[in-house]
Write an enzyme that holds these catalytic residues in place. Structure first.
Site, PDB file in Angstrom:
ATOM      1  N   SER A   1       5.869 -53.229 -33.900  1.00  0.00           N
ATOM      2  CA  SER A   1       5.954 -54.535 -34.964  1.00  0.00           C
ATOM      3  C   SER A   1       4.763 -55.234 -35.103  1.00  0.00           C
ATOM      4  O   SER A   1       3.638 -55.424 -35.487  1.00  0.00           O
ATOM      5  CB  SER A   1       6.499 -55.464 -34.315  1.00  0.00           C
ATOM      6  OG  SER A   1       7.088 -55.980 -35.170  1.00  0.00           O
TER       7      SER A   1
ATOM      8  N   ASP B   1      -8.604 -52.547 -38.938  1.00  0.00           N
ATOM      9  CA  ASP B   1      -9.323 -51.850 -40.719  1.00  0.00           C
ATOM     10  C   ASP B   1     -10.500 -52.408 -40.985  1.00  0.00           C
ATOM     11  O   ASP B   1     -11.351 -52.679 -42.281  1.00  0.00           O
ATOM     12  CB  ASP B   1      -7.956 -52.665 -41.778  1.00  0.00           C
ATOM     13  CG  ASP B   1      -6.958 -52.014 -41.745  1.00  0.00           C
ATOM     14  OD1 ASP B   1      -6.909 -50.395 -41.342  1.00  0.00           O
ATOM     15  OD2 ASP B   1      -5.807 -51.845 -42.607  1.00  0.00           O
TER      16      ASP B   1
ATOM     17  N   LYS C   1       6.964 -50.023 -36.787  1.00  0.00           N
ATOM     18  CA  LYS C   1       8.222 -50.903 -37.049  1.00  0.00           C
ATOM     19  C   LYS C   1       7.346 -52.047 -37.926  1.00  0.00           C
ATOM     20  O   LYS C   1       6.578 -53.530 -37.131  1.00  0.00           O
ATOM     21  CB  LYS C   1       9.349 -51.033 -36.420  1.00  0.00           C
ATOM     22  CG  LYS C   1      10.417 -51.847 -36.351  1.00  0.00           C
ATOM     23  CD  LYS C   1      10.220 -53.391 -36.892  1.00  0.00           C
ATOM     24  CE  LYS C   1      11.867 -54.053 -37.281  1.00  0.00           C
ATOM     25  NZ  LYS C   1      11.766 -55.292 -37.955  1.00  0.00           N
TER      26      LYS C   1
END
Length: 437
Positions: free
Chosen positions: A297, A308, A322
């Site tokens: 999460s 990224d 998740k």
């Protein structure tokens, strides 16, 4: 009389026109809205018919209210692993869990490949002390099978009064048969941020879960050591997640611009985007993020966003996967549904849900194997041996406690060799510091 004839003919013409229009509507193709409405009515009629048949012919005497609850539970649990119907009893428990003090084990669980799986035990909790590990599959809770059990049902059974025992049967990778685990419930108090130093210029920050003070505590730790820190290792292993705003805030400490995460659902109101701000950025030193199968999460948002942005090297094992958003929506004063309304997307547009974050460098957990020559005696080893002999004669030195206390905030070489993932991250960050100059 002539006028009357024209009126009659006019009326006849109108009737013919209306007849033609009516007949044209009969043979016209139904609109998409009409089709959808007809389909809905047909589906509801089928549902009503099944309810009626079960109520009439089922071997057990079951009320219409019980049938409806079972139907709702089945519908919600089949949407996804995190959606479910909360009965009066379940909804009451949820309110207690979110507002009051309760006893628990200290684990976060999820459904993975259809099985109730330990995402991560929280450090220092009864589950952690009992030896539960990320990836353990919970087969039974107090002799009750977890097959077809929802997450909320499992959590409600595992939570209870402080001091009460609970028995869990787990299946662990590499073990020939299921393992029984006996745990005593305790009050779950979590310290979310730990900081230590490695050598003179590397700061180690461990975040165990994302509570309300994570960003504040991490920022405080970075500012305290900013003058001497040349590299940071952020440890998110076995971190089950928590508050989204804290995950966003943590990324913002290291990234000065661009998207951090976006939330997308069917409704426009469920779509949100979170961006970094230069005013919140505290450091630009080389960064390593440690993750594993217990990172879920919010941990995946942090590691994925930093990956990224090419801001950090992600090291360890693939994360849990998740990446969905749930809300609790009341349907009566005493009942509610928990529904997945959106999914998280990283800056590159990729999703976390059921995919997770793949590290840049994959390293399995374990110890560093060393091959020491047992016959080789160095000057330092001889000194240590002689120091021990002196202690036997003179007794313990008074400054021993001070030294032990000082070492609590330091990760030693011996500790590094017991954690190969941490050792690898230290080696890489040293190289990054050299390259940066």
């Amino acid at each position: 009389m002539k006028n009357k004839k024209y009126i009659t003919m006019g009326f006849a013409t109108v009737v013919v026109v209306f007849s033609l229009l009516f007949s044209a509507n009969l043979f016209a193709e139904p609109t998409d809205t009409a089709k959808e409405e007809a389909s809905r009515l047909q589906a509801l009629a089928k549902f009503t018919k099944v309810i009626s048949i079960v109520e009439q012919y089922n071997v057990d005497d079951i009320t219409i209210e019980e049938l409806m609850d079972k139907a709702l539970q089945g519908m919600m649990s089949n949407l996804d692993a995190h959606s479910n119907f909360l009965t009066q009893k379940d909804y009451k428990k949820l309110k207690v869990q979110t507002s009051g003090e309760f006893g628990g084990l200290g684990i976060t669980v999820g459904i993975k490949d259809g099985a109730l799986t330990v995402i991560a035990p929280i450090e220092g909790t009864p589950a952690d002390k009992a030896g539960l590990k990320s990836g353990d599959i919970i087969l039974k809770i107090n002799e009750e099978s977890t097959l077809n059990m929802t997450i909320d049902e499992a959590v409600s059974i595992m939570r209870g009064k402080v001091g009460e025992p609970i028995d869990i049967t787990i299946v662990r990778k590499g073990e020939a048969k299921p393992l029984p685990v006996h745990i005593i419930r305790g009050i779950i108090t979590i310290q979310s941020v730990y900081t230590k130093t490695i050598g003179k210029d590397i700061q180690y920050i461990r975040v165990t879960s994302f509570d309300r003070k994570v960003v504040e505590d991490v920022a405080k730790a970075i500012k305290k050591k900013k003058a001497v820190t040349k590299g940071i290792i952020l440890d998110l292993r076995n971190n089950p997640g928590g508050l989204l705003d804290q995950a966003v805030g943590l990324v913002d400490i290291f990234v000065d611009k661009g998207k951090i995460v976006s939330q997308k659902g069917r409704k426009e109101s469920n779509k949100q985007e979170y961006k970094a701000s230069a005013s919140n950025t505290l450091t630009k030193v080389p960064l390593i993020v440690l993750v594993n199968g217990g990172s879920a999460s919010a941990s995946e948002i942090v590691s994925g966003a930093l990956q990224d942005h090419k801001r950090a090297v992600i090291l360890g094992q693939k994360t849990f996967g998740k990446g969905s958003v749930q809300v609790v929506l009341p349907i009566t004063d005493k009942e509610a549904i928990k529904l997945t309304i959106a999914r998280y997307y990283l800056p590159s547009g990729r999703t976390i849900q059921a995919v997770g974050v793949t590290p840049d460098i994959e390293v399995q957990a374990g110890e560093v194997k060393t091959h020491e020559n047992s016959f080789s005696i160095k000057e330092a080893d001889l000194k240590k041996h002689l120091e021990k002999e002196l202690v036997k004669v003179d007794g313990k030195k008074k400054d021993k406690k001070k030294k032990a206390k000082a070492k609590k905030d330091i990760i030693t070489k011996k500790m590094l060799y017991k954690d190969i993932q941490l050792k690898e991250s230290v080696d890489i960050i040293k190289a990054l510091i050299i390259v940066k100059g």
